[in-house]
Design an enzyme around this catalytic site. Structure first.
Site, short mmCIF file in Angstrom:
data_model
loop_
_atom_site.label_atom_id
_atom_site.label_comp_id
_atom_site.label_asym_id
_atom_site.label_seq_id
_atom_site.Cartn_x
_atom_site.Cartn_y
_atom_site.Cartn_z
N GLY A 95 24.26 6.63 -16.17
CA GLY A 95 24.08 7.45 -17.36
C GLY A 95 24.28 8.91 -17.02
O GLY A 95 24.52 9.27 -15.87
N PHE A 99 20.72 17.31 -17.33
CA PHE A 99 20.44 17.89 -16.01
C PHE A 99 21.15 17.18 -14.87
O PHE A 99 21.15 17.68 -13.75
CB PHE A 99 18.92 17.88 -15.75
CG PHE A 99 18.21 18.73 -16.75
CD1 PHE A 99 18.03 20.07 -16.50
CD2 PHE A 99 17.78 18.21 -17.96
CE1 PHE A 99 17.43 20.88 -17.43
CE2 PHE A 99 17.18 19.01 -18.90
CZ PHE A 99 17.01 20.36 -18.64
N SER A 100 21.70 16.02 -15.14
CA SER A 100 22.19 15.23 -14.01
C SER A 100 23.18 14.16 -14.44
O SER A 100 23.32 13.84 -15.62
CB SER A 100 21.00 14.53 -13.37
OG SER A 100 20.46 13.60 -14.28
N THR A 101 23.81 13.58 -13.40
CA THR A 101 24.56 12.33 -13.57
C THR A 101 23.76 11.30 -12.79
O THR A 101 23.28 11.59 -11.69
CB THR A 101 25.94 12.43 -12.87
OG1 THR A 101 26.50 13.68 -13.17
CG2 THR A 101 26.85 11.31 -13.31
N ASP A 219 8.29 14.61 -22.06
CA ASP A 219 9.59 14.25 -22.63
C ASP A 219 9.68 12.75 -22.88
O ASP A 219 10.69 12.11 -22.56
CB ASP A 219 10.73 14.72 -21.71
CG ASP A 219 12.07 14.79 -22.46
OD1 ASP A 219 12.05 14.78 -23.72
OD2 ASP A 219 13.13 14.84 -21.81
#
Ligand SMILES: Nc1ncnc2c1ncn2[C@@H]1O[C@H](COP(=O)(O)OP(=O)(O)OP(=O)(O)O)[C@@H](O)[C@H]1O
Length: 406
Positions: A95, A99-101, A219
């Site tokens: 995914g 903020f990231s892979t 979150d």
């Protein structure tokens, strides 16, 4: 740019707010990134464009000789078969977030107690995101050290390392997130109540663990809940916004908007009840396939909260740092709407909010056990209490009849 980062370092503020400031004050980011971090952090649809599914977004690098491994937004452009940290061979994409892979990888040096397949969160290359990633690691270590037997339904954190200037976090690999589960199995109708009950119990166990460790997740949403292949084990993930409970700075943008508790929007001190509210929103969504509070702005969110629960207690409004953005001196609600002619935002005083019947929102459940359904409604009623001090606690939730089945 450097000046902005220095300011944010001094303030010690949340990841969401850091990103918000960063995007507002620099031109380095694309319009699309700016949208993601502003109040429209969630876009029009809950699935938004923030996450790519498995296999999407892969960039096959043909020339391995060049040394620029990042895309213009600082995401690492990985290759299948690439070896990270001399042991993790990338096999698939899991995914992509703001903020990231996240990639799936095979651990070529897995010991007998280690999982052979792992998920690696490769944080984008950017000083603020690196610092937020380090904060995420410290929270994950705290949670993991208090749950050595892996029974508390938080994603299992294994280790972290640096690779080509990207901070990488290694986790157990799970199958899919609950947004994907809902899309696949319950679009617009939701999941069966027995499944919602099983997931609820595991979520409350995770929240209890967070509370014991004095951690706020900040979150919680279906995208941040992962399930295993059999879909019977749920784990909470993405602790990138998490913080230690205590005197944290008030910010109206904490938590993705649809799941944001009213105390956040009004600017009151916040604590563990904020995560309970988000869990309530997720349970409703899991059971119906619909977002309960799909507000386009914070002001819209407050209107939706009041349509369900009636007016806010005056005592609560008086304490809110942002109350005056949404209410007048007499604490009457000012809806912010678009002027049909000028298209500019205008304030509209609302003296009587039309109440929705909560019972009818949770009514169309053909074939479900009536007792389980009425227990589910009761649990939601106890979660959706505007005043965080009066909201059900995680221990009370764990002994609620919907969870215990008694
Ligand atoms: N351990 C894991 N196993 C399987 N998939 C995972 C795992 N961790 C993350 N993912 C997938 O990657 C997605 C992004 O992960 P995560 O939310 O941690 O990243 P992020 O960049 O912080 O995202 P966000 O935009 O929500 O802040 C998740 O929604 C999930 O689909």
């Amino acid at each position: 740019m450097i000046a902005i980062l220095r300011t944010t370092r001094k303030l010690k503020i949340s990841r969401t707010l850091q990103m918000h400031l960063l995007v507002r004050q620099t031109s380095m980011w694309s319009e699309r990134s700016a949208d993601m971090f502003c109040d429209d952090i969630f876009g029009e649809s809950p699935a938004g464009f923030r996450k790519l599914g498995k296999g999407d977004g892969l960039c096959i690098e043909k020339n391995a000789l060049h040394d620029n491994w990042d895309d213009p937004e600082g995401y690492y452009t990985h290759r299948f078969g690439e070896l990270l940290d001399g042991r993790y061979e990338i096999t698939a994409a899991h995914g992509k977030g703001v903020f990231s892979t996240v990639v799936r990888a095979k651990d070529l040096k897995a010991g007998k107690d280690d999982p052979e397949v792992v998920a690696i969160k490769i944080i984008r290359k950017n000083e603020t995101m690196y610092k937020a990633g380090k904060q995420e690691v410290s929270i994950l270590e705290k949670l993991a050290s208090a749950d050595r037997e892996d029974r508390r339904h938080c994603v299992r954190f294994i280790s972290s390392f640096m690779y080509r200037n990207h901070l990488c976090l290694v986790f157990e690999s799970l199958n899919m997130n609950l947004r994907e589960v809902l899309k696949k199995f319950g679009r617009n109708i939701g999941l069966k109540l027995t499944a919602v009950r099983a997931y609820s119990k595991q979520l409350f166990i995770a929240l209890k663990h967070l509370k014991n460790c004095k951690v706020l997740h900040c979150d919680i949403k279906p995208d941040n809940m992962l399930v295993n292949d059999a879909k019977n084990v749920l784990k909470l993930c993405d602790f990138g916004n998490a913080m230690l409970a205590g005197m944290n700075e008030v910010t109206p943008y904490l938590v993705s908007r649809f799941y944001r508790a009213p105390e956040i929007i009004l600017g009151l001190p916040y604590d563990h009840p904020l995560d309970i509210w988000s869990v309530g929103c997720c349970l409703y969504e899991l059971s119906t396939g619909k977002v309960l509070f799909p507000g386009a702005t914070n002001n819209d969110m407050l209107r939706l909260h009041m349509e369900l629960k009636g007016p806010f207690p005056k005592k609560m409004l008086r304490k809110g740092a942002f109350t005056m953005q949404h209410f007048d001196q007499d604490l009457n609600f000012n809806a912010i709407e678009e002027d049909p002619v000028t298209k500019k935002p205008m304030r509209k005083l609302i003296l009587n909010i039309k109440l929705k019947d909560f019972g009818s929102l949770v009514s169309n459940f053909p074939g479900e056990d009536p007792k389980m359904l009425s227990n589910f409604k009761d649990l939601l009623e106890k979660i959706f209490v505007l005043d965080p001090d009066k909201r059900i606690t995680v221990s009370q939730a764990l002994s609620h009849p919907f969870i215990t089945g008694k």
